[in-house]
Design a protein around this motif. Structure first.
Motif, PDB file in Angstrom:
ATOM      1  N   ALA A   3       0.672  -1.096   0.105  1.00 34.37           N
ATOM      2  CA  ALA A   3      -0.137  -0.104  -0.001  1.00 34.37           C
ATOM      3  C   ALA A   3       1.178   0.924   0.058  1.00 34.37           C
ATOM      4  N   SER A   7       1.837   6.369   3.410  1.00 29.01           N
ATOM      5  CA  SER A   7       1.851   4.605   3.460  1.00 29.01           C
ATOM      6  C   SER A   7       2.048   3.966   4.716  1.00 29.01           C
ATOM      7  N   ARG A  49      -1.096   3.813   6.033  1.00 23.86           N
ATOM      8  CA  ARG A  49      -1.807   2.806   5.546  1.00 23.86           C
ATOM      9  C   ARG A  49      -1.309   1.461   5.259  1.00 23.86           C
ATOM     10  N   HIS A  50      -0.513   0.925   5.652  1.00 27.46           N
ATOM     11  CA  HIS A  50       0.366  -0.366   6.608  1.00 27.46           C
ATOM     12  C   HIS A  50       0.498  -0.471   8.173  1.00 27.46           C
ATOM     13  N   SER A  95      -2.974  -1.735   7.666  1.00 27.79           N
ATOM     14  CA  SER A  95      -3.372  -3.677   6.939  1.00 27.79           C
ATOM     15  C   SER A  95      -3.231  -3.964   7.678  1.00 27.79           C
TER      16      SER A  95
END
Length: 212
Positions: A153, A158, A161-162, A165
């Protein structure tokens, strides 16, 4: 644990547009290639890296990086960074279904093999893990252990976002060379201060960089 590192590289003619204030149009492709060469060379020299797969459709970059020992994977999706990484990880897993895979930025010209090993050894403790960049907003490395999907991602925010996730954020000291990607002139100055690889040093010598 030994790793296959996947490095995505866009066509050199379109690379590093944010360095326009530091490098002229004619110099940026060579600078981007130098970044990638020094990144790949350092990754290949890392004791826990089995091999490096570069996902690119750039013919020159493919030849130069293959000459260093990288395996070249055509960017068949042509759908941007995350699509390239997912494709590269899939190809790598076709070679070694139970292998560990790590995505690594192509613009880490100060990368040190010993620091990369520290990061990968730490990542091996988790199913998925990532390392934030020097700005603490993006990501420079995302790792997935055997049997785990990479689920990249990368892009804006990011790091968040990581983390969202489910990947574990690695909080390590003294791995600055793995964090210092280069998008801007300021980033390049920071990388030069850390000490870049020989190809980047040669390419950067052609630039007039304030503060250097």
């Amino acid at each position: 644990m030994r790793w296959t590192v996947v490095v995505p590289l866009k066509p050199l003619a379109r690379a590093k547009s944010r360095l326009a204030d530091t490098a002229a149009d004619g110099l940026r492709p060579g600078l981007a290639l130098a970044f990638a060469q020094d990144t790949v060379a350092a990754a290949l020299a890392c004791a826990v890296v089995r091999d490096v797969a570069v996902v690119t459709d750039d013919a020159l970059a493919g030849r130069e990086l293959a000459a260093l020992g990288a395996r070249i994977v055509p960017d068949e999706p042509g759908g941007g960074l995350n699509a390239a990484l997912a494709h590269g990880a899939g190809v790598v897993r076709s070679w070694r279904p139970d292998g560990a895979v790590a995505a690594l930025n192509a613009d880490l010209p100060a990368l040190r093999s010993t620091e990369l090993r520290r990061v990968l050894d730490a990542a091996a403790e988790f199913p998925r893990a990532f390392l934030p960049d020097a700005a603490a907003i993006g990501t420079t490395l995302l790792a997935a252990g055997p049997g785990r999907e990479l689920l990249p991602a990368f892009g804006t925010d990011s790091r968040a976002r990581h983390r969202a996730s489910g990947a574990r954020e690695l909080r390590l000291d003294a791995v600055d060379s793995v964090r210092q990607d280069v998008d801007t002139g300021e980033d390049l100055r920071a990388a030069l201060a850390l000490g870049v690889g020989p190809r980047t040093a040669e390419a950067a010598a052609r630039l007039l960089i304030p503060g250097q």
